[in-house]
Every structure is written in C-alpha cells, then in structure tokens.
Motif scaffolding. Structure first.
Motif, PDB file in Angstrom:
ATOM      1  N   UNK A  33       0.819  -1.461  -0.034  1.00  0.00           N
ATOM      2  CA  UNK A  33       0.081   0.022   0.035  1.00  0.00           C
ATOM      3  C   UNK A  33       0.936   1.414  -0.190  1.00  0.00           C
ATOM      4  N   UNK A  34       1.996   1.004   0.572  1.00  0.00           N
ATOM      5  CA  UNK A  34       3.142   2.292   0.403  1.00  0.00           C
ATOM      6  C   UNK A  34       3.828   2.334  -0.812  1.00  0.00           C
ATOM      7  N   UNK A  35       3.635   1.726  -1.821  1.00  0.00           N
ATOM      8  CA  UNK A  35       4.530   1.585  -3.025  1.00  0.00           C
ATOM      9  C   UNK A  35       3.521   2.434  -4.240  1.00  0.00           C
ATOM     10  N   UNK A  36       4.303   3.557  -4.711  1.00  0.00           N
ATOM     11  CA  UNK A  36       3.615   4.166  -5.739  1.00  0.00           C
ATOM     12  C   UNK A  36       3.211   3.410  -7.089  1.00  0.00           C
ATOM     13  N   UNK A  37       4.200   2.485  -7.133  1.00  0.00           N
ATOM     14  CA  UNK A  37       3.930   1.500  -8.420  1.00  0.00           C
ATOM     15  C   UNK A  37       2.429   0.782  -8.153  1.00  0.00           C
ATOM     16  N   UNK A  38       2.059   0.531  -6.915  1.00  0.00           N
ATOM     17  CA  UNK A  38       0.726  -0.091  -6.526  1.00  0.00           C
ATOM     18  C   UNK A  38      -0.213   0.442  -6.935  1.00  0.00           C
ATOM     19  N   UNK A  39      -0.133   2.027  -6.541  1.00  0.00           N
ATOM     20  CA  UNK A  39      -1.143   2.891  -6.837  1.00  0.00           C
ATOM     21  C   UNK A  39      -1.268   3.328  -8.262  1.00  0.00           C
ATOM     22  N   UNK A  40      -0.042   3.319  -9.073  1.00  0.00           N
ATOM     23  CA  UNK A  40      -0.281   3.466 -10.326  1.00  0.00           C
ATOM     24  C   UNK A  40      -0.918   2.535 -11.286  1.00  0.00           C
ATOM     25  N   UNK A  41      -0.388   1.252 -10.594  1.00  0.00           N
ATOM     26  CA  UNK A  41      -1.117  -0.024 -11.320  1.00  0.00           C
ATOM     27  C   UNK A  41      -2.540   0.009 -11.065  1.00  0.00           C
ATOM     28  N   UNK A  42      -3.003   0.235  -9.701  1.00  0.00           N
ATOM     29  CA  UNK A  42      -4.514   0.370  -9.601  1.00  0.00           C
ATOM     30  C   UNK A  42      -5.310   1.489 -10.508  1.00  0.00           C
ATOM     31  N   UNK A  43      -4.770   2.758 -10.549  1.00  0.00           N
ATOM     32  CA  UNK A  43      -5.230   3.748 -11.524  1.00  0.00           C
ATOM     33  C   UNK A  43      -5.444   3.072 -12.850  1.00  0.00           C
TER      34      UNK A  43
END
Length: 117
Positions: A33-43
């Motif tokens: 949840x702290x990874x920017x890659x996770x949030x970019x992938x989710x978006x």
C-alpha cells in the motif's frame, strides 16, 4: 463516449474500494500500500475498466453496462496476465468450433470473445 468511459472507470474504482473495505479488519497493513507502483497500477486498472467499456459499448451503451464492464475488467485482465484464462474456460468446452484443443494459458484465447460471451 466520454460518459461511458467515466462510468467504466467508476466500476474499476469500485472494485478497488471493495478490496480496501475487505482489508479494514486486517491487523497487518499491506506493505504494498505504500508503493507508488501499486497505486499507479491500480489507477491503470481502473482506467482499463473505462477503456473496456468504450471498446465494447461504443457511444450508445448503458451506464449500468459500463459500470459492470469496469468492475469485471481488472479481474479478467489479471487472469489473462497470469495466463489462466482461455476460451475453454468461457465455453466449458475443451476446444473451439473447429475442434482445436485449447489449454489453460493458451495464446489462442481471445479477450473480446470472452467478454462478448
């Protein structure tokens, strides 16, 4: 068309919200949840829901259908990426109309055929 894209994207966002809702009682906060890659992938997955809605509904689709496609798109894409979705999974058969056998993870699977039903 933009409206359907937005409705499809909303479906993609809703599935992510369900994921986080299910984690609400988890004592261990996910490290990803702290990874920017996770949030970019989710978006990107949410936007993929909008793209799938536009590709399949064009400009004349119903918003409810667009949300449904947006909800389904991330799960379908995840299975395709993992190599676990084939035409045989969709039809319940072990081959296509020509008698060609399709195996799990086969490159012969077509996402458009799967989503059309």
């Amino acid at each position: 068309m933009l409206a359907l894209f937005c409705w499809g994207t909303l479906g993609g966002v809703l599935i992510e919200l369900v994921h986080w809702y299910n984690l609400r009682t988890n004592q261990n906060f996910p490290a990803y949840a702290k990874s920017p890659l996770y949030w970019l992938t989710g978006a990107a997955m949410a936007l993929a829901g909008g793209l799938v809605a536009v590709l399949f509904l064009g400009s004349t689709g119903d918003p409810k259908d667009a949300v449904g496609l947006g909800l389904a798109a991330p799960a379908v894409l995840q299975k395709l990426i993992a190599g676990g979705l084939t035409l045989a999974d969709r039809t319940g058969a072990q081959g296509d109309a020509k008698g060609t056998e399709l195996k799990r993870g086969s490159a012969s699977a077509d996402i458009k055929d799967f989503l059309i039903g």
